[in-house]
Design a protein around this motif. Structure first.
Motif, short mmCIF file in Angstrom:
data_model
loop_
_atom_site.label_atom_id
_atom_site.label_comp_id
_atom_site.label_asym_id
_atom_site.label_seq_id
_atom_site.Cartn_x
_atom_site.Cartn_y
_atom_site.Cartn_z
N SER A 236 0.82 -1.22 0.00
CA SER A 236 0.00 0.00 0.00
C SER A 236 0.85 1.26 0.00
CB SER A 236 -0.94 0.00 1.20
OG SER A 236 -0.22 0.17 2.42
N LEU A 237 2.12 1.14 0.40
CA LEU A 237 3.04 2.28 0.40
C LEU A 237 3.86 2.37 -0.88
CD1 LEU A 237 4.61 1.91 3.98
CD2 LEU A 237 2.61 3.29 3.36
N VAL A 238 3.90 1.29 -1.66
CA VAL A 238 4.88 1.16 -2.74
C VAL A 238 4.48 2.00 -3.95
CG1 VAL A 238 5.88 -0.46 -4.40
CG2 VAL A 238 5.69 -1.09 -1.99
N LYS A 239 5.48 2.64 -4.52
CA LYS A 239 5.32 3.41 -5.76
C LYS A 239 5.51 2.48 -6.96
CE LYS A 239 7.29 7.38 -8.20
NZ LYS A 239 8.31 8.46 -8.12
N ALA A 240 4.59 2.54 -7.91
CA ALA A 240 4.66 1.68 -9.08
C ALA A 240 5.78 2.10 -10.02
CB ALA A 240 3.33 1.70 -9.81
N VAL A 241 6.27 1.14 -10.81
CA VAL A 241 7.25 1.44 -11.85
C VAL A 241 6.56 2.31 -12.90
CG1 VAL A 241 8.71 0.46 -13.65
CG2 VAL A 241 8.47 -0.72 -11.45
N PRO A 242 7.09 3.51 -13.18
CA PRO A 242 6.39 4.43 -14.09
C PRO A 242 6.10 3.85 -15.47
CG PRO A 242 8.14 5.57 -12.91
CD PRO A 242 8.31 4.11 -12.62
N GLU A 243 7.07 3.14 -16.05
CA GLU A 243 6.91 2.67 -17.42
C GLU A 243 5.86 1.59 -17.56
OE1 GLU A 243 9.69 2.74 -15.70
OE2 GLU A 243 11.40 3.52 -16.84
N THR A 244 5.66 0.79 -16.53
CA THR A 244 4.82 -0.39 -16.67
C THR A 244 3.69 -0.47 -15.66
OG1 THR A 244 6.20 -1.69 -15.17
CG2 THR A 244 6.79 -1.72 -17.52
N GLY A 245 3.76 0.30 -14.58
CA GLY A 245 2.76 0.20 -13.52
C GLY A 245 2.99 -0.98 -12.60
N TYR A 246 4.14 -1.65 -12.73
CA TYR A 246 4.38 -2.85 -11.92
C TYR A 246 4.55 -2.51 -10.45
CZ TYR A 246 6.63 -6.91 -9.86
OH TYR A 246 6.93 -7.95 -9.03
N LYS A 247 3.91 -3.31 -9.59
CA LYS A 247 4.12 -3.31 -8.15
C LYS A 247 4.15 -4.76 -7.71
CE LYS A 247 1.73 -0.46 -5.56
NZ LYS A 247 0.63 0.34 -4.96
N PRO A 248 4.89 -5.08 -6.67
CA PRO A 248 4.82 -6.45 -6.15
C PRO A 248 3.37 -6.80 -5.80
CG PRO A 248 6.57 -5.21 -5.09
CD PRO A 248 5.78 -4.22 -5.87
N HIS A 249 2.98 -8.04 -6.02
CA HIS A 249 1.61 -8.45 -5.81
C HIS A 249 1.57 -9.94 -5.51
CE1 HIS A 249 2.68 -8.71 -10.11
NE2 HIS A 249 2.12 -9.90 -10.01
N VAL A 250 0.47 -10.38 -4.94
CA VAL A 250 0.26 -11.81 -4.71
C VAL A 250 -0.10 -12.43 -6.05
CG1 VAL A 250 -1.11 -13.55 -3.51
CG2 VAL A 250 -0.52 -11.42 -2.35
N SER A 251 0.76 -13.32 -6.53
CA SER A 251 0.61 -13.84 -7.89
C SER A 251 -0.18 -15.14 -7.94
CB SER A 251 1.99 -14.07 -8.50
OG SER A 251 2.76 -14.95 -7.72
N THR A 252 -0.40 -15.76 -6.79
CA THR A 252 -1.12 -17.04 -6.78
C THR A 252 -2.61 -16.80 -6.97
OG1 THR A 252 0.51 -17.86 -5.19
CG2 THR A 252 -1.49 -19.17 -5.50
N PRO A 253 -3.23 -17.40 -7.98
CA PRO A 253 -4.65 -17.15 -8.22
C PRO A 253 -5.54 -17.92 -7.24
CG PRO A 253 -3.80 -18.69 -9.84
CD PRO A 253 -2.62 -18.25 -9.03
#
Length: 573
Positions: free
Chosen positions: A303-320
């Motif tokens: 919730s504090l993390v700034k996204a990568v400007p070029e892609t919008g990537y942020k760490p996330h829970v990847s398990t569906p």
């Protein structure tokens, strides 16, 4: 046991909930036995309390919030340091049950209650200082028949009390009846991705079975019901049912207790912890990735993390998720014919579906706090190589109806437990993790890291040859890991992978970069508990600010991809 004054304090809190129709909140912090490992989550004692109390309080328009925030293999220290966010506010009953992991560390016990008493409108039921309300749970075994050799251990013994007290000769038989749990009930609409186990794991000697949890939960529920009865009698006896304000208002009582807690520095065990002393007397905020947590979306580091400007990537829970919604009826949770159905009694004959009153389902919070770095020449830009390691999918908040860990690789989908030790993984190729801390008022930032991870724990940076894999591609914006590293259950057994000789830990606060080499890092790293490594990166009472940019990374290990770390908690004040 409790004291008369403490019991009257509980009556007042119940009255306050009745008069305001506000929530009544019960919170548990503790270790694996308290969490109920080996049993279904709903069989744990704090949620057995919920099962008894919730229908009664619902009839009185008082929402009951009960959270099992205990966690296997750990104590409470990592949560107590950021109590308000990790345990929540507006607590009416606060239970510490961590003697197995923290029984000899009085500083952890002290911090848990000291912080609990300082949270606004939070009051503990189990603390002996500052004139707070106190109490303790007994075993409840007095009067329970003993199962002895050649005796009928069932005939004439209520189902709830069977096989609880056993002679030495009958312990083996009693252990056969210790648990009543399963992992899956066949259903047409969901197919597990993995063969389901016959029963949950962790059914070990030091983890109580379902009957002990049920009894303990009912002991505490009965105490609260006694307070409820007295509260209703006071209300009934009042002239025209008009209670005077001083009979049910709680703010003045809470304020006095907090003031006495702050003034009481004698026996302040927190001061022995290797953290800034000021953390013992300040309300510290926290963001974390460990679960369970109250309001897990808002209290995550992400919730504090700034996204990568070029892609919008942020760490996330990847398990569906495999499935959502209520589980089908589980026959293992049924009572045998003739057993006393306490839930039916307290429900006043009404039919309740546990999932009809699902609590605290949060809207997903949009990406906020993505303040751009003011200096266009800054080299602190978000990196691409950060990933959340082996986290449970779902809403893991420790409540009765939480939906957590329902993924295709789970071999016991009905287990229900929320506790997971995860974090945001990084290595020398990950780049910066850039965060925006909404406010720093007292000049404190402390992080909890784990530096014993290795390349097997990271999937995102595999095959990379440089920071952010620059020089090859920039295609990681919507990357979802397909492998599931198993790191959350790691214990520190033996020597963990060494950090490389050129290792550097770097952090930046509002653009000012500090670098620690291996020797400096080792000196700054403090081991507070078995798996609790902390780094104090800011301890300056003169530093204040809003939307403070905070970034960390590791460098120097280059091709030594065996070196990896995780960030699990960020504390600030």
């Amino acid at each position: 046991w409790t004291t008369e004054d403490s019991f009257q304090g509980l009556v007042r809190r119940v009255l306050h909930a009745l008069m305001t129709e506000d929530t009544f909140t019960v919170i548990l912090g503790g270790h694996s036995a308290a969490a109920g490992h080996g049993n279904h989550l709903k069989q744990s004692y704090i949620l057995q309390l919920h099962k008894v109390l919730e229908p009664i309080l619902a009839f009185l328009n008082v929402p009951l919030v009960t959270r099992n925030l205990a966690r296997g293999g750990l104590g409470t220290l990592q949560d107590s340091l950021g109590f308000r966010d990790m345990y929540g506010a507006d607590i009416d009953v606060l239970v510490w049950d961590s003697g197995m992991t923290e029984g000899r560390q009085t500083s952890a016990f002290d911090l848990f209650y000291r912080q609990g008493l300082k949270v606004e409108q939070a009051l503990t039921f189990y603390y002996k200082k500052a004139n707070a309300d106190i109490g303790g749970l007994g075993s409840g075994l007095m009067g329970v028949p003993k199962c002895e050799l050649d005796a009928d251990c069932e005939n004439g013994v209520p189902y709830a009390a069977q096989y609880m007290k056993c002679s030495e000769e009958m312990k083996s038989l009693c252990n056969q009846h210790k648990h009543n749990s399963n992992c899956w009930v066949e259903r047409d609409d969901v197919t597990p991705g993995k063969k389901q186990d016959d029963h949950p794991g962790s059914q070990v000697s030091w983890h109580p079975g379902f009957r002990f949890h049920q009894l303990k939960g009912r002991i505490l529920a009965f105490t609260i019901l006694k307070a409820l009865k007295q509260a209703l009698e006071l209300w009934q006896q009042a002239d025209n049912y008009q209670l005077p304000d001083d009979a049910w208002h709680v703010t003045d009582n809470y304020t006095k207790i907090r003031e006495q807690t702050l003034a009481n520095h004698l026996d302040n065990g927190c001061q022995t912890l290797d953290v800034p002393d000021r953390m013992c007397d300040l309300p510290i905020q926290a963001r974390a990735e460990y679960t369970p947590r109250p309001h897990p979306t808002q209290t995550s580091i992400v919730s504090l993390v700034k996204a990568v400007p070029e892609t919008g990537y942020k760490p996330h829970v990847s398990t569906p998720y495999l499935y959502t919604g209520p589980d089908v009826h589980n026959p293992f949770m049924e009572l045998p014919p003739g057993a006393i159905d306490v839930h039916a009694i307290v429900s006043l004959g009404r039919t309740y579906n546990d999932n009809d009153r699902r609590q605290l389902v949060e809207q997903q919070v949009g990406e906020t706090n993505h303040r751009e770095i003011q200096s266009s020449s800054s080299t602190i830009t978000p990196g691409l190589g950060w990933e959340i390691l082996d986290a449970f999918p779902g809403y893991c908040d420790g409540t009765y109806n939480s939906e957590c860990a329902r993924d295709a690789q789970n071999a016991c989908l009905l287990y229900g437990h929320n506790d997971r030790r995860t974090g945001i993984g990084f290595n020398s190729y990950s780049g910066w993790l850039v965060m925006t801390i909404p406010a720093i008022e007292h000049g404190i930032i402390v992080v909890k890291v784990e530096d014993w991870h290795d390349e097997k724990d990271m999937t995102l940076t595999r095959g990379w040859t440089s920071i952010d894999n620059k020089g090859r591609q920039l295609l990681r914006g919507n990357y979802y890991a397909t492998e599931s590293p198993s790191v959350a259950s790691r214990a520190l057994k033996g020597k963990h992978p060494s950090l490389c000789d050129n290792f550097q830990f770097e952090f930046a606060i509002d653009g000012t970069i500090t670098k620690w080499n291996l020797e400096q890092y080792t000196e700054k790293r403090k081991i507070l508990q078995r798996t609790f490594e902390s780094l104090t990166v800011l301890d300056d009472p003169n530093f204040t600010g809003e939307n403070v940019e905070f970034a960390i990374r590791m460098t120097g290990c280059g091709d030594s991809t065996k070196v990896a770390m995780t960030l699990t908690h960020v504390y600030f004040a």
